[in-house]
Design an enzyme around this catalytic site. Structure first.
Site, PDB file in Angstrom:
ATOM      1  N   CYS A  54       0.837  -1.212   0.000  1.00 49.09           N
ATOM      2  CA  CYS A  54       0.000   0.000   0.000  1.00 49.09           C
ATOM      3  C   CYS A  54       0.869   1.257   0.000  1.00 49.09           C
ATOM      4  CB  CYS A  54      -0.921  -0.035   1.213  1.00 49.09           C
ATOM      5  SG  CYS A  54      -1.645   1.564   1.655  1.00 49.09           S
ATOM      6  N   CYS A  57       0.395   3.506   3.010  1.00 50.11           N
ATOM      7  CA  CYS A  57       1.036   2.937   4.192  1.00 50.11           C
ATOM      8  C   CYS A  57       2.536   3.230   4.175  1.00 50.11           C
ATOM      9  CB  CYS A  57       0.812   1.426   4.254  1.00 50.11           C
ATOM     10  SG  CYS A  57      -0.923   0.923   4.223  1.00 50.11           S
ATOM     11  N   CYS A 190     -13.905 -22.133  37.995  1.00 51.83           N
ATOM     12  CA  CYS A 190     -12.745 -22.508  37.194  1.00 51.83           C
ATOM     13  C   CYS A 190     -11.955 -21.265  36.759  1.00 51.83           C
ATOM     14  CB  CYS A 190     -13.209 -23.313  35.981  1.00 51.83           C
ATOM     15  SG  CYS A 190     -12.034 -23.411  34.631  1.00 51.83           S
ATOM     16  N   CYS A 193     -11.672 -20.838  33.015  1.00 48.75           N
ATOM     17  CA  CYS A 193     -12.951 -20.373  32.445  1.00 48.75           C
ATOM     18  C   CYS A 193     -13.075 -18.857  32.594  1.00 48.75           C
ATOM     19  CB  CYS A 193     -14.126 -21.049  33.139  1.00 48.75           C
ATOM     20  SG  CYS A 193     -14.113 -22.854  33.054  1.00 48.75           S
TER      21      CYS A 193
END
Length: 440
Positions: A54, A57, A190, A193
């Site tokens: 790009c 960019c 847990c 989790c």
């Protein structure tokens, strides 16, 4: 024969690998480190999503580096090669380069940076963001997200996109539904989790948006709904399983970060989605919408119906549909037209010198195209598209630098072509002398 210009352009594109190096103060981010560096960070981040090819960019790079050095120790400045790490680009809806996002207090809801592209403008925006962040903390606002489907907490953000599954609704929603499901079996106590919870919630929103609800994320409290846990042999937490209608559940064995979950979900979505529709170019809207909505649009110019008949044309279309199925994960658009129906399109793509059928792939964002040089067959088209996928092959600029004018035509009726009829002229009553006088 490939033009010298095409070869040089291709070589330059392939030569560009990345815009930043480890010696820069810009942090290079990817799918592996994004969650650790950004999502779990208390720092404010400015992140550029870029593609090495790009031009904008490349022009931004020195200013981005300069801003990163100036902000070192104050604000984190990162960059993602979204051309290489497409899952991250897709996760944040990146459609153009460069795109800059600000990851503040709530990392799950980054803001688009709308300021200037100079180092001074970037630094000022970053310092403004820091002041806002500190002000919120002084006022007791964390800005973070509390995705508490497990504890039933109030929370904000994307917890609503994780479906709470129970003994009462599991069969109806998961087993009998048309969607593909990723289901987490968890226990509230847990630790793993709890670590997964914000990732799962954030991924749920991304997945709902990107798959239009065709892939869903759910959660089962296995300590409450022990029947479900037992039915699917859950022995540890968290356990994630994939459910497709009519199939046995599959264990999820991928990463546990937001990007990992989103990437797997998008694979499931493409695996279970129908191939893209193959459309005839009958109007300007057909071409424009397809080419602008997809990264690439694949266009075939098929011989005139009088040259092939319906059977021959259907044979070509069948080859295209097989290739659309083969490459459906790419989510490209697929189009076709009859030779001579859209002459300006053929001219813009340089079609005609190779005969028909012909095929081109257009990137409407760059206004670049590539031509099929091999045979119009499954093998030839596969090699052509495979090379495109890997960044190989020569490209050229679409003639005029924009999509050409498209004429409105009648769609093919599926029948053989008919030669135009000519009126019969009866000369039996015409005297030869009269014809000779007319000629004189």
């Amino acid at each position: 024969m490939e033009s010298l210009v095409g070869l040089v352009v291709c070589s330059l594109l392939l030569a560009v690998q990345g815009l930043y190096s480890p010696s820069d103060d810009v942090v290079e981010l990817n799918a592996s480190n994004f969650n650790r560096e950004v999502m779990q960070s208390d720092s404010l981040w400015l992140i550029e999503f870029y593609a090495p090819w790009c031009g904008h960019c490349q022009r931004l790079t020195p200013d981005w580096k300069k801003a990163a050095t100036a902000l070192k120790g104050v604000v984190k400045v990162g960059a993602v090669d979204a051309d290489q790490h497409k899952s991250l680009g897709g996760q944040y809806g990146i459609r153009g380069f460069p795109t800059i996002k600000i990851f503040g207090a709530n990392k799950n809801k980054p803001e688009d940076y709308q300021g200037g592209r100079t180092s001074q403008a970037i630094v000022e925006a970053a310092l403004s963001g820091v002041r806002s962040l500190v002000k919120d903390r002084m006022a007791g606002k964390t800005g973070g997200s509390d995705h508490g489907w497990q504890s039933g907490g109030g929370g904000s953000g994307s917890k609503k996109d994780v479906v709470e599954l129970t003994d009462d609704n599991f069969d109806q929603l998961v087993l009998d539904g048309e969607e593909v499901w990723l289901v987490e079996f968890f226990a509230p106590w847990c630790g793993h989790c709890k670590n997964l919870e914000p990732e799962w919630a954030a991924a749920a929103t991304d997945i709902r948006e990107q798959t239009k609800g065709k892939v869903r994320l759910g959660a089962v409290d296995a300590t409450v709904h022990q029947g479900l846990s037992s039915r699917y042999g859950v022995r540890g937490f968290p356990t994630i399983k994939i459910f497709r209608k009519g199939e046995e559940p599959e264990d999820y064995s991928g990463g546990r970060s937001r990007s990992d979950i989103v990437s797997r979900a998008l694979d499931l979505y493409s695996d279970n989605s129908p191939p893209p529709e193959l459309l005839e170019i009958i109007s300007e809207d057909t071409l424009k919408k397809t080419c602008e909505d997809y990264q690439l649009c694949i266009i075939a110019v098929l011989p005139h119906i009088l040259d092939t008949g319906a059977a021959g044309r259907n044979g070509y279309l069948e080859v295209m549909m097989k290739m659309a199925e083969k490459y459906k994960k790419k989510m490209w658009g697929w189009l076709w037209t009859e030779a001579g129906a859209q002459m300006e399109l053929e001219s813009a793509l340089g079609i005609g010198g190779f005969g028909y059928p012909a095929m081109a792939a257009i990137n409407a964002r760059k206004m670049k195209f590539a031509l099929l040089k091999g045979s119009f067959s499954e093998t030839g088209i596969h090699e052509f598209l495979r090379d495109l996928s890997m960044g190989r092959g020569s490209t050229a600029t679409v003639g005029g630098g924009a999509l050409p004018k498209i004429y409105t035509v009648q769609p093919w009726d599926g029948k053989d072509g008919e030669l135009p009829t000519e009126d019969d002229i009866d000369l039996s009553d015409v005297e030869l002398d009269d014809l000779e006088r007319d000629e004189l």
